[in-house]
Design an enzyme around this catalytic site. Structure first.
Site, PDB file in Angstrom:
ATOM      1  N   ASP A 289       0.852  -1.186   0.000  1.00  0.00           N
ATOM      2  CA  ASP A 289       0.000   0.000   0.000  1.00  0.00           C
ATOM      3  C   ASP A 289       0.886   1.234   0.000  1.00  0.00           C
ATOM      4  O   ASP A 289       1.807   1.350   0.806  1.00  0.00           O
ATOM      5  CB  ASP A 289      -0.904   0.029   1.237  1.00  0.00           C
TER       6      ASP A 289
ATOM      7  N   ASP B  39     -13.833  -6.168  -4.859  1.00  0.00           N
ATOM      8  CA  ASP B  39     -13.998  -6.394  -3.419  1.00  0.00           C
ATOM      9  C   ASP B  39     -15.383  -6.985  -3.206  1.00  0.00           C
ATOM     10  O   ASP B  39     -16.381  -6.372  -3.575  1.00  0.00           O
ATOM     11  CB  ASP B  39     -13.884  -5.067  -2.653  1.00  0.00           C
TER      12      ASP B  39
END
Lengths: 252, 192
Positions: free
Chosen positions: A11, A130
């Site tokens: 990330d 997701d």
């Protein structure tokens, strides 16, 4: 024989890696280049960089970072997070990214997948989904998992592939962060139905979870973040374990 | 100077980056005079065969490339363009290698994407590389085996992973994306 892929995910925020990263021998834990190189040396097969910067200054830091990564890495890498347009993708690929991953923008504008696939080839377009089970329905969420949509996960995945996505990055929100293993039910359902490369994401906590996902589903890659960053699983040990289970892995 | 062929295909930067890491400067051009005088020529590429051939023809490179005398390395689409023909857009290609380029059978996941190893290694490019080594592939079409095939990769069917003929060399995989083993292969070419 084609190998199963082990994919650490980093990330990125404002050009630095976030989440506490605890890697022996890495002095500056926030440096994405150093971490990426470390993963390459350890035998990661690909890397995913997810830009989670929330501001407009994001691109100012992301593109030079992608150029740096491309300069230093000799394994393929995917960049995702906040991609909105053909121009964004063009910039990232020109900076040296091998693939880009799309999430919310593809849901909001499915034709974008088609445009990107026609312009750059489906091999570099990853559709990130997701998914969360809501009253028995696998439901697609967007905006970093904050906003539910009407879409059913398999339907959306199939549509995305028909539109030109070359690969799926499928994250189970029900399992993400739990360390209780990958969402085998969801991954099995999607990977049996769709003949494309699928990267499993969410839930990895130990090496057995990786061998399970590769033996019980048809996914071709498995992604994890914190368990690699915190050194809970070392990639060489993971690959050794998978090889002992007769799962084909790249050995270095 | 190492000269990379400029044409309507992507991924040229990755190859330049790999050359940089090995300490080689390179130029990117479609200028015939520069290509003729280059020390070595690399034809990189991720793209589509018929439109790439059109580009080469428009720049008269379809005539020049097969006549080059210096070492030439084709990568991925570069390999396919050096073959006789391609099913991708029914293109007549450069005809250096005797292989034909055809689509993978639909029984396999397409594209063939990821790390795969080569067998029956022969030739110069794969010197010092073991059969257990994996390279990174991304492609939907493959080159059939021919007398110029120097190693085989298996994906549903066996196909040409590397091809060599005189001063022409080619890899279906991406050595510039194949970690340390790709570096060995690139060095084998660069040190010719």
């Amino acid at each position: 024989m084609l190998k199963k892929r082990i994919i650490p995910c980093l990330d990125i925020k404002n050009g630095r890696t976030v989440k506490g990263i605890n890697f022996k021998g890495l002095r500056d834990a926030g440096d994405p280049i150093a971490l990426a190189q470390k993963y390459e040396e350890e035998g990661a097969d690909e890397l995913v960089f997810l830009d989670i910067s929330a501001t407009e200054e994001r691109r100012a830091t992301l593109l030079p970072l992608v150029q740096e990564i491309a300069h230093h890495l000799s394994i393929p890498f995917t960049v995702g997070g906040g991609i909105q347009s053909v121009r964004d993708v063009s910039n990232l690929l020109q900076a040296g990214a091998d693939k880009v991953s799309l999430n919310s923008a593809a849901v909001n504008n499915p034709k974008l997948i088609q445009e990107l696939s026609m312009a750059f080839g489906r091999q570099c377009i990853v559709l990130a989904i997701d998914s969360k089970e809501i009253f028995g329905k696998d439901t697609v969420f967007i905006h970093g998992g904050k906003k539910p949509t009407e879409l059913e996960t398999l339907d959306w995945a199939r549509r995305g592939i028909d539109l030109g996505a070359g690969e799926l990055l499928l994250t189970s929100m029900d399992f993400d962060g739990t360390k209780k293993g990958f969402d085998l039910r969801l991954l099995q359902k999607i990977s049996k139905a769709l003949p494309v490369p699928i990267i499993a994401s969410g839930g990895a906590g130990n090496t057995t979870h990786f061998s399970e996902v590769f033996t019980k589903t048809n996914v071709t890659g498995a992604l994890a973040a914190s368990i690699f960053h915190f050194g809970e699983i070392a990639i060489p040990a993971l690959k050794q374990e998978l090889q002992q289970q007769k799962i084909p892995v790249r050995w270095i | 100077m190492i000269t990379l062929l400029k044409y309507n295909a992507g991924n040229i930067l990755s190859v330049q980056n790999a050359l940089n890491r090995l300490g080689y400067d390179s130029v990117v051009t479609h200028d015939k005079k520069v290509l003729e005088k280059a020390e070595k020529v690399i034809i990189p590429g991720v793209g589509e065969a018929s439109s790439a051939m059109e580009y080469l023809k428009a720049h008269e490179l379809d005539v020049l490339i097969p006549k080059l005398q210096q070492p030439v390395l084709g990568i991925c689409l570069g390999l396919q363009l050096l073959c006789r023909s391609s099913e991708e857009g029914n293109a007549l290609c450069l005809g250096v290698f005797d292989s034909e380029v055809v689509r993978f059978p639909s029984t396999e996941m397409i594209p063939h994407m990821g790390w795969n190893n080569c067998t029956e290694l022969a030739g110069t490019l794969t010197k010092n590389i073991p059969e257990t080594a994996d390279f990174y592939y991304v492609h939907s079409f493959y080159a059939t085996r021919s007398k110029h095939t120097k190693s085989i990769c298996h994906y549903g069917i066996p196909f040409s992973a590397t091809l060599e003929k005189d001063n022409f060399f080619a890899t279906q995989f991406h050595p510039e994306k194949s970690a340390s083993v790709g570096t060995i292969l690139l060095k084998n070419f660069l040190e010719l």
